[in-house]
Write a protein that holds these residues in place. Structure first.
Motif, PDB file in Angstrom:
ATOM      1  N   UNK A   1       0.798  -1.224   0.000  1.00 36.86           N
ATOM      2  CA  UNK A   1       0.000   0.000   0.000  1.00 36.86           C
ATOM      3  C   UNK A   1       0.826   1.268   0.000  1.00 36.86           C
ATOM      4  N   UNK A   2       2.148   1.153   0.033  1.00 35.87           N
ATOM      5  CA  UNK A   2       3.032   2.320   0.045  1.00 35.87           C
ATOM      6  C   UNK A   2       3.567   2.555  -1.363  1.00 35.87           C
ATOM      7  N   UNK A   3       3.160   3.659  -2.010  1.00 32.26           N
ATOM      8  CA  UNK A   3       3.641   3.907  -3.376  1.00 32.26           C
ATOM      9  C   UNK A   3       5.136   4.185  -3.392  1.00 32.26           C
ATOM     10  N   UNK A   4       5.866   3.424  -4.181  1.00 33.12           N
ATOM     11  CA  UNK A   4       7.302   3.598  -4.306  1.00 33.12           C
ATOM     12  C   UNK A   4       7.702   3.421  -5.760  1.00 33.12           C
ATOM     13  N   UNK A   5       8.722   4.165  -6.151  1.00 34.48           N
ATOM     14  CA  UNK A   5       9.278   3.967  -7.486  1.00 34.48           C
ATOM     15  C   UNK A   5      10.165   2.731  -7.480  1.00 34.48           C
ATOM     16  N   UNK A   6      10.529   2.256  -8.661  1.00 36.72           N
ATOM     17  CA  UNK A   6      11.405   1.086  -8.766  1.00 36.72           C
ATOM     18  C   UNK A   6      12.756   1.368  -8.114  1.00 36.72           C
TER      19      UNK A   6
ATOM     20  N   UNK B   1      26.660  -9.213   0.286  1.00 42.74           N
ATOM     21  CA  UNK B   1      26.797 -10.293  -0.695  1.00 42.74           C
ATOM     22  C   UNK B   1      25.482 -10.447  -1.444  1.00 42.74           C
ATOM     23  N   UNK B   2      25.535 -10.243  -2.756  1.00 46.44           N
ATOM     24  CA  UNK B   2      24.337 -10.348  -3.597  1.00 46.44           C
ATOM     25  C   UNK B   2      24.186 -11.788  -4.063  1.00 46.44           C
ATOM     26  N   UNK B   3      23.063 -12.407  -3.714  1.00 47.42           N
ATOM     27  CA  UNK B   3      22.851 -13.825  -4.023  1.00 47.42           C
ATOM     28  C   UNK B   3      21.826 -14.027  -5.137  1.00 47.42           C
ATOM     29  N   UNK B   4      21.474 -12.933  -5.848  1.00 47.90           N
ATOM     30  CA  UNK B   4      20.423 -13.008  -6.850  1.00 47.90           C
ATOM     31  C   UNK B   4      20.910 -12.480  -8.192  1.00 47.90           C
ATOM     32  N   UNK B   5      20.337 -13.010  -9.257  1.00 47.60           N
ATOM     33  CA  UNK B   5      20.581 -12.477 -10.592  1.00 47.60           C
ATOM     34  C   UNK B   5      19.730 -11.222 -10.787  1.00 47.60           C
ATOM     35  N   UNK B   6      19.997 -10.483 -11.873  1.00 47.78           N
ATOM     36  CA  UNK B   6      19.187  -9.301 -12.178  1.00 47.78           C
ATOM     37  C   UNK B   6      17.722  -9.691 -12.350  1.00 47.78           C
TER      38      UNK B   6
ATOM     39  N   UNK C   1      16.250 -10.243  -8.867  1.00 44.56           N
ATOM     40  CA  UNK C   1      16.040  -8.965  -8.197  1.00 44.56           C
ATOM     41  C   UNK C   1      14.775  -8.302  -8.738  1.00 44.56           C
ATOM     42  N   UNK C   2      14.586  -8.383 -10.047  1.00 44.95           N
ATOM     43  CA  UNK C   2      13.381  -7.820 -10.664  1.00 44.95           C
ATOM     44  C   UNK C   2      12.126  -8.504 -10.130  1.00 44.95           C
ATOM     45  N   UNK C   3      12.199  -9.807  -9.911  1.00 40.66           N
ATOM     46  CA  UNK C   3      11.054 -10.544  -9.375  1.00 40.66           C
ATOM     47  C   UNK C   3      10.764 -10.160  -7.926  1.00 40.66           C
ATOM     48  N   UNK C   4      11.786  -9.746  -7.195  1.00 42.60           N
ATOM     49  CA  UNK C   4      11.590  -9.340  -5.799  1.00 42.60           C
ATOM     50  C   UNK C   4      10.902  -7.983  -5.722  1.00 42.60           C
ATOM     51  N   UNK C   5      11.352  -7.021  -6.526  1.00 41.72           N
ATOM     52  CA  UNK C   5      10.825  -5.654  -6.410  1.00 41.72           C
ATOM     53  C   UNK C   5       9.705  -5.368  -7.399  1.00 41.72           C
ATOM     54  N   UNK C   6       9.316  -6.359  -8.195  1.00 45.69           N
ATOM     55  CA  UNK C   6       8.168  -6.196  -9.078  1.00 45.69           C
ATOM     56  C   UNK C   6       8.423  -5.313 -10.278  1.00 45.69           C
ATOM     57  N   UNK C   7       9.517  -5.550 -10.979  1.00 45.33           N
ATOM     58  CA  UNK C   7       9.822  -4.784 -12.181  1.00 45.33           C
ATOM     59  C   UNK C   7      10.460  -5.714 -13.206  1.00 45.33           C
ATOM     60  N   UNK C   8      11.140  -5.162 -14.201  1.00 45.01           N
ATOM     61  CA  UNK C   8      11.752  -5.980 -15.240  1.00 45.01           C
ATOM     62  C   UNK C   8      13.262  -6.054 -15.051  1.00 45.01           C
TER      63      UNK C   8
ATOM     64  N   UNK D   1      18.844  -3.518 -14.393  1.00 43.89           N
ATOM     65  CA  UNK D   1      20.159  -3.239 -14.971  1.00 43.89           C
ATOM     66  C   UNK D   1      20.359  -1.735 -15.140  1.00 43.89           C
ATOM     67  N   UNK D   2      19.317  -1.035 -15.599  1.00 36.41           N
ATOM     68  CA  UNK D   2      19.416   0.409 -15.781  1.00 36.41           C
ATOM     69  C   UNK D   2      19.606   1.121 -14.450  1.00 36.41           C
ATOM     70  N   UNK D   3      18.869   0.706 -13.418  1.00 37.98           N
ATOM     71  CA  UNK D   3      18.984   1.342 -12.107  1.00 37.98           C
ATOM     72  C   UNK D   3      20.343   1.092 -11.468  1.00 37.98           C
ATOM     73  N   UNK D   4      20.894  -0.103 -11.661  1.00 40.37           N
ATOM     74  CA  UNK D   4      22.227  -0.377 -11.133  1.00 40.37           C
ATOM     75  C   UNK D   4      23.268   0.534 -11.770  1.00 40.37           C
ATOM     76  N   UNK D   5      23.153   0.732 -13.085  1.00 38.59           N
ATOM     77  CA  UNK D   5      24.082   1.663 -13.754  1.00 38.59           C
ATOM     78  C   UNK D   5      23.909   3.078 -13.197  1.00 38.59           C
ATOM     79  N   UNK D   6      22.649   3.470 -12.974  1.00 36.00           N
ATOM     80  CA  UNK D   6      22.367   4.806 -12.439  1.00 36.00           C
ATOM     81  C   UNK D   6      22.936   4.968 -11.034  1.00 36.00           C
ATOM     82  N   UNK D   7      22.757   3.947 -10.178  1.00 37.01           N
ATOM     83  CA  UNK D   7      23.280   4.001  -8.815  1.00 37.01           C
ATOM     84  C   UNK D   7      24.805   4.105  -8.820  1.00 37.01           C
ATOM     85  N   UNK D   8      25.445   3.362  -9.731  1.00 38.35           N
ATOM     86  CA  UNK D   8      26.906   3.408  -9.804  1.00 38.35           C
ATOM     87  C   UNK D   8      27.385   4.763 -10.315  1.00 38.35           C
TER      88      UNK D   8
END
Length: 229
Positions: free
Chosen positions: A155-160, A186-191, A194-201, A206-213
């Motif tokens: 119920x909490x609106x959040x961006x990807x 330690x990251x134990x998930x593939x891209x 991760x998409x399946x966890x946060x509900x995106x593609x 991949x785009x957000x990881x590049x942006x964060x870096x």
């Protein structure tokens, strides 16, 4: 005992030196012996499906080693990772106790070792062993609280990007860090996972990881993630 997947199999729960403090490891010695006698040891490679939504339960899987992802399928056919299970946890508990179909899909993320107990054998043990009943109730209660938290977050609106940042902070907390600057995760998930966890593609992740870096929020070296800010 060695296995084809390189896992170390322990034949008897009561002599296991890798027991954790989780619900189905922290039992009385007599109960552990009864579990060992009623169960069979089984191993699976990565990507093996244990059960699917709508399938009637055949029994429970006690996780001895490895990691399993539990997912639900949306109306459009997209998988969403609800949580992951690790050593000491039990899969199929609620379905087996209620005699109702599985509401989740269970798939191994790594090579895994389990103790499998047929449903009726497990129900008999529940009837006979008070400590097993209490531990089963505790695990069902913990899963209920987790489900409530998941529903509350829906119920909490959040961006990807916010959901991805929250995921990294949660991982830091689970791995003993408070999310402070310079914390390693330690990251134990593939891209895709991760998409399946946060509900995106996967492409969005991949785009957000590049942006964060690029913004120097994170450093990513293989499976090692550093929180820079």
């Amino acid at each position: 005992m060695g296995t084809p997947y390189g896992l170390q199999i322990v034949e008897n729960c009561h002599t296991c030196t890798q027991r954790t403090s989780s619900s189905f490891c922290d039992l009385q010695q007599e109960t552990l012996k009864a579990l060992s006698a009623a169960s069979v040891v089984t191993t699976y490679p990565r990507g093996a499906v244990l059960f699917v939504e709508g399938q009637m339960p055949k029994g429970i899987w006690i996780v001895c080693e490895g990691r399993i992802k539990l997912t639900v399928t949306s109306s459009c056919g997209q998988a969403r990772i609800i949580r992951t299970a690790t050593s000491g946890e039990v899969l199929g508990l609620s379905a087996s106790v209620l005699g109702s179909p599985h509401t989740l899909n269970g798939e191994t993320m790594t090579r895994c070792a389990f103790r499998f107990i047929k449903r009726w054998d497990f129900l008999r043990l529940l009837k006979d062993r008070a400590d097993l009943r209490m531990n089963a109730a505790r695990q069902l209660g913990e899963k209920y609280i987790t489900a409530c938290h998941v529903m509350g977050n829906l119920g909490v609106p959040q961006s990807a990007s916010e959901r991805l940042a929250d995921l990294f902070l949660n991982w830091a907390g689970e791995q003993g860090s408070d999310g402070r600057e310079g914390a390693h995760v330690d990251v134990m998930f593939t891209h895709e996972e991760v998409a399946q966890i946060i509900g995106t593609t996967r492409e969005t992740v991949s785009r957000l990881l590049r942006k964060f870096k690029q913004k120097q929020l994170i450093q990513l070296n293989g499976s090692s993630l550093t929180l820079c800010d």
